[in-house]
Design an enzyme around this catalytic site. Structure first.
Site: not given
Length: 485
Positions: A131, A368, A370
């Site tokens: 990430c 994000d 993820h």
């Protein structure tokens, strides 16, 4: 029953049904940053068990982070929202649409699966450990958009969305002002973008062309530049800023595929990657040393070749507190995000990296990484761009931000760099603390001869961090240490 919004669909995966079957043990072993040794180690082809493990990790990760889109993101219609140096006030539809164009145009880089095997391992996904690499990629991608694309460029071929909910919420309590809920946006463009001022490389015909309505067909030359930026981060060994290349550079810092990469290590990996990319000879990356930007070092770096002044991305790894964010620095972070030269901040919650692009009131706006998506073959002429742009803006409180982060800035010319120094210094002066987040000083920094996060012979000076002010009891790895502020 309400239909599923497209913003939620971005995070939904067919394997979501496995959530109920995941035992507590599975959650513990497949937590963020955990990679089974059988997958990480070895250079042979992954066997069927490894493939199943990777698929399960991907499915579990998407279910886990899919929960974040179950609730709508509310925006205060009476407070300005800052997004990469631009201000938006959601008191009319045109402002909402302008925000949509700007946010969706940001390059969104996430976990990918089923890409070519990473060298030295059998990994074919970065799910669960990459990430911070993805966040760093997004920040560099924003710098490349400023470097290559016309001024105020907006992606004209947005996702085909149908769900629209601009519900105006009534205040629930005196502490919660009225806001606007924006789970998704309409696919039809309701306003035109301003006249664009192309960057070098755009022809005079493009320079004089009238402003294009976002619903019109994209300009072929501008579309090609857009695809060039995205393809630089492709998940294959030859992509200059792809995961394969970054993992290879990470080996010089003692990192390997499957390890956790901190924001300072990623900053130096990006610096090396740009220095080795032949197609970007007119761009340099400078990483601040000891929370200090040495102007003479930047000038020397930008004037080091025969191509004239190089544009520069300045990365400043900092630590804004001890175990948690020092509230005194929140105002400084806000002021930096207000600057047009800011290309974002990589950091996030502990072991959970995010790419911060703005804020509203006391909440950060972020992208994000993820969400695990299938790999896209960016070597194809007309590869799909949809999975590289996000239509679901998310927010989190400043108090949840991890203090370890890297701030990104961009200057196209020498004049821009001088203006950047002035503007950022003014933004940093708002801190109530004795020491600013970082500083600009004349002269050169110390050149370290040792191999470290900044080591390598491709670029000099080699900037690494000395942590003389860090406690010896600090539990962070030596390659991810910061000067405590």
């Amino acid at each position: 029953m309400n239909s599923v919004s497209p913003s939620a669909v971005q995070y939904i995966v067919g394997g979501g049904a496995h959530e109920d079957k995941a035992s507590a043990s599975s959650k513990r072993h497949l937590g963020h940053g955990a990679v089974p040794d059988g997958i990480r180690e070895g250079s042979g082809e992954p066997d069927e068990v490894d493939r199943l493990k990777a698929k399960f990790m991907s499915a579990w990760n998407n279910v886990k982070y899919g929960w974040t889109v179950k609730s709508k993101t509310s925006f205060n219609k009476s407070s300005p929202l800052i997004l990469l140096g631009q201000s938006f006030l959601f008191n009319n539809e045109d402002e909402v649409e302008r925000f949509r164009q700007t946010f969706v145009s940001c390059v969104w880089l996430t976990y990918r699966r089923e890409f070519p095997q990473l060298d030295g391992s059998s990994l074919t996904t970065d799910c669960g450990w990459g990430c911070m690499l993805r966040s760093g990629q997004m920040m560099l991608a924003q710098g490349l958009l400023l470097h290559l694309m016309p001024t105020d460029w907006r992606w004209s071929d947005c996702h085909a969305l149908t769900d629209v909910d601009f519900e105006v919420l009534k205040p629930r309590s005196p502490s919660r002002p009225a806001g606007m809920s924006m789970p998704s946006f309409s696919s039809s463009w309701s306003s035109s973008i301003p006249q664009i001022n192309p960057s070098p490389g755009i022809t005079e015909a493009h320079r004089r062309a009238p402003a294009r309505c976002p619903s019109a067909s994209p300009d072929p030359q501008v579309d090609a530049l857009h695809r060039k930026v995205v393809s630089c981060f492709g998940d294959h060994p030859s992509a200059p800023f792809g995961v394969h290349q970054l993992v290879e550079l990470g080996k010089e810092s003692g990192k390997r595929a499957g390890d956790w990469y901190g924001p300072s290590v990623v900053a130096h990996m990006l610096r090396k990657a740009v220095a080795r990319a032949a197609e970007f000879e007119d761009l340099a990356v400078y990483v601040a040393q000891d929370c200090t930007v040495y102007k003479e070092d930047v000038m020397s770096l930008c004037e080091s070749s025969g191509v004239g002044w190089k544009s520069v991305v300045i990365l400043v790894p900092v630590r804004l507190g001890g175990e948690s964010l020092n509230p005194s620095y929140i105002e400084c972070v806000k002021n930096i995000l207000k600057l047009k030269c800011c290309i974002g901040i990589i950091g996030g919650k502990p072991k959970h990296s995010l790419f911060f692009v703005g804020f509203q009131d006391e909440q950060l706006l972020y992208l994000d990484p993820h969400y695990c998506q299938p790999v896209v073959d960016v070597t194809q002429a007309n590869f799909s761009l949809e999975s590289f742009h996000c239509n679901s803006p998310r927010k989190m409180n400043f108090s949840r931000m991890d203090p370890s982060c890297t701030i990104g800035l961009y200057a196209r010319s020498k004049t821009d760099f001088e203006s950047l120094c002035t503007a950022v210094s003014e933004a940093l002066s708002s801190s109530k603390e004795k020491y600013p987040i970082f500083t600009f000083v004349e002269g050169r920094g110390q050149i370290y001869g040792m191999e470290g996060p900044s080591g390598g012979s491709v670029d000099a000076p080699a900037h690494i961090f000395t942590c003389s002010r860090l406690s010896r009891n600090n539990k962070r790895g030596s390659t991810d240490e910061f000067v405590l502020l």
